[in-house]
Design an enzyme around this catalytic site. Structure first.
Site, mmCIF file in Angstrom:
data_model
loop_
_atom_site.group_PDB
_atom_site.id
_atom_site.type_symbol
_atom_site.label_atom_id
_atom_site.label_comp_id
_atom_site.label_asym_id
_atom_site.label_seq_id
_atom_site.Cartn_x
_atom_site.Cartn_y
_atom_site.Cartn_z
ATOM 1 N N ALA A 81 -44.257 -84.054 -8.097
ATOM 2 C CA ALA A 81 -45.726 -84.130 -8.015
ATOM 3 C C ALA A 81 -46.128 -85.542 -7.568
ATOM 4 O O ALA A 81 -45.357 -86.495 -7.728
ATOM 5 C CB ALA A 81 -46.317 -83.823 -9.389
ATOM 6 N N GLN A 83 -48.087 -87.765 -8.717
ATOM 7 C CA GLN A 83 -48.127 -88.803 -9.763
ATOM 8 C C GLN A 83 -46.837 -88.785 -10.584
ATOM 9 O O GLN A 83 -46.846 -89.094 -11.785
ATOM 10 C CB GLN A 83 -49.335 -88.591 -10.674
ATOM 11 C CG GLN A 83 -50.663 -88.990 -10.046
ATOM 12 C CD GLN A 83 -50.761 -90.481 -9.765
ATOM 13 O OE1 GLN A 83 -50.148 -91.304 -10.443
ATOM 14 N NE2 GLN A 83 -51.536 -90.850 -8.755
ATOM 15 N N SER A 84 -45.733 -88.449 -9.958
ATOM 16 C CA SER A 84 -44.461 -88.343 -10.686
ATOM 17 C C SER A 84 -44.018 -89.675 -11.295
ATOM 18 O O SER A 84 -43.873 -90.679 -10.589
ATOM 19 C CB SER A 84 -43.381 -87.840 -9.721
ATOM 20 O OG SER A 84 -42.102 -88.062 -10.268
ATOM 21 N N ASN A 85 -43.775 -89.632 -12.590
ATOM 22 C CA ASN A 85 -43.203 -90.806 -13.275
ATOM 23 C C ASN A 85 -41.747 -90.988 -12.881
ATOM 24 O O ASN A 85 -41.267 -92.111 -12.752
ATOM 25 C CB ASN A 85 -43.275 -90.607 -14.789
ATOM 26 C CG ASN A 85 -44.695 -90.525 -15.282
ATOM 27 O OD1 ASN A 85 -45.460 -91.458 -15.117
ATOM 28 N ND2 ASN A 85 -45.060 -89.395 -15.863
ATOM 29 N N CYS A 87 -40.303 -90.290 -10.048
ATOM 30 C CA CYS A 87 -40.187 -90.909 -8.723
ATOM 31 C C CYS A 87 -40.508 -92.406 -8.791
ATOM 32 O O CYS A 87 -39.828 -93.222 -8.167
ATOM 33 C CB CYS A 87 -41.100 -90.205 -7.727
ATOM 34 S SG CYS A 87 -40.500 -88.549 -7.344
#
Ligand SMILES: Cc1ncc(COP(=O)(O)O)c(C=O)c1O
Length: 339
Positions: A81, A83-85, A87
């Site tokens: 997504a 807002q991936s943490n 990534c």
């Protein structure tokens, strides 16, 4: 069953990189406990895992990037997504280790240069928001994209299922070993650990506590609807047991995981999540996040109010991080602005 020393020894045999600050603290939260009328609440601060604002994925990436480096990779390909943490933490780990990082993120309602997406850019990753839904299609796209990089002479490693989930489970057995040690130091023997997870975090908690024969039972709150989640979590736990050379086996009835706190969909706030976030921030000065930990805390609060936990119980809440996403939800979190 294994001893803590044996578990830690087996973990030390797996390829890994040193990217985080461990052990993370186990912090007592008396004002939160009091506000809720018990039980004794402790927060395991995975949000303090050090790298680029921390989170549970730093522990996980210790092994996934360890796996990549072990295989001779010079490039990490990831995507989830927008807002991936995961990534954001991967981008920061690549910077720290001198690896190239390509992030292909699914366009969604929070594809704004704020929160995690802002930090991805600051960490120097090659970032592209793509019009592909988060899920199997994006995973396929990541693999195809890596083939192109390979044709250009790079050595890419794709962070994807099921390997990444199994290595996350390995990582969270290590977290359990830390909790085991910290409980002995402070003289507690907690009944429950609550966490936001629909994957490797829960798999590792369940495997680790079972392998060490602990009283601690895991209750997880899913941030997203995921078909076949129990089987997936169970498989990840048992793959981790194989990687770690443990005889322990996890069965589906060991996995307690609820969908009740997701609300409208993944990444959308619920009123209970906002209330939980504000309660923890205003009693303990600890910031939860709007997508994962706020909803898991809403679940814990509900269980306390329903009497499923009483004032004699001890609960550990696993703070899995995600705090940068707060800045992408500013308007929903504080409706009346008086700057
Ligand atoms: C802050 C935070 N908490 C919890 C999770 C859930 O982790 P998993 O479902 O992979 O165990 C994630 C995953 O992205 C996360 O970023």
């Amino acid at each position: 069953m294994v001893t803590q020393e044996k578990l830690l020894h087996n973990i030390s045999q797996i390829p890994q990189v040193n990217i985080g600050h461990f052990p993370t603290p186990l912090e007592e939260c008396p004002r939160l406990s009091e506000a809720l009328g018990g039980p004794h609440i402790y927060i395991k601060r995975e949000d303090c895992s050090g790298l680029a604002i921390g989170g549970n994925k730093v522990r996980q990436l210790t092994f996934t990037i360890g796996d990549a480096v072990h295989q001779g990779a010079d490039t990490i390909v990831h995507g989830a997504a927008s807002q991936s943490n995961h990534c954001r933490q991967a981008a920061a780990a690549c910077s720290k280790l001198g690896l190239k990082c390509y992030l292909r993120l699914a366009r969604d309602h929070k594809s704004i240069v704020q929160g995690n997406l802002l930090l991805d850019h600051l960490a120097g990753a090659d970032v592209e928001v793509v019009d592909i839904p988060f899920g199997p299609e994006l995973e396929e796209y990541k693999l195809k994209f890596a083939e192109k990089l390979e044709a250009d002479g790079l050595k890419p490693y794709v962070v994807t299922f099921p390997r990444s989930t199994a290595l996350a489970a390995v990582a969270f057995t290590w977290c359990v070993a830390e909790i085991h040690e910290q409980q002995n130091q402070i003289g507690i023997d907690a009944d429950w650990i609550y966490a936001s997870s629909v994957g490797g975090t829960q798999a590792g908690l369940v495997l680790g506590t079972k392998a060490l024969g602990m009283k601690l039972k895991t209750y997880a709150c899913a941030p997203i609807l995921w078909e076949g989640k129990i089987e997936r979590i169970c498989d990840a736990a048992n793959s981790a047991a194989d990687i770690l050379n443990l005889d322990t086996r996890v069965i589906e009835s060991d996995i307690l995981n609820t969908d009740d706190y997701i609300g409208e969909a993944y990444g959308y706030l619920t009123p209970e999540c906002i209330a939980a976030l504000k309660l923890v921030a205003s009693t303990e000065g600890i910031l939860l996040d709007p997508v994962y930990t706020g909803k898991a805390m809403a679940c814990l609060i509900d269980h306390i109010r329903e009497g499923r936990l009483d004032s004699n119980d001890t609960v550990i809440f696993l703070h899995t991080g995600g705090t940068p996403a707060l800045f992408a939800y500013n308007e929903e979190l504080v409706e009346e602005h008086n700057i």
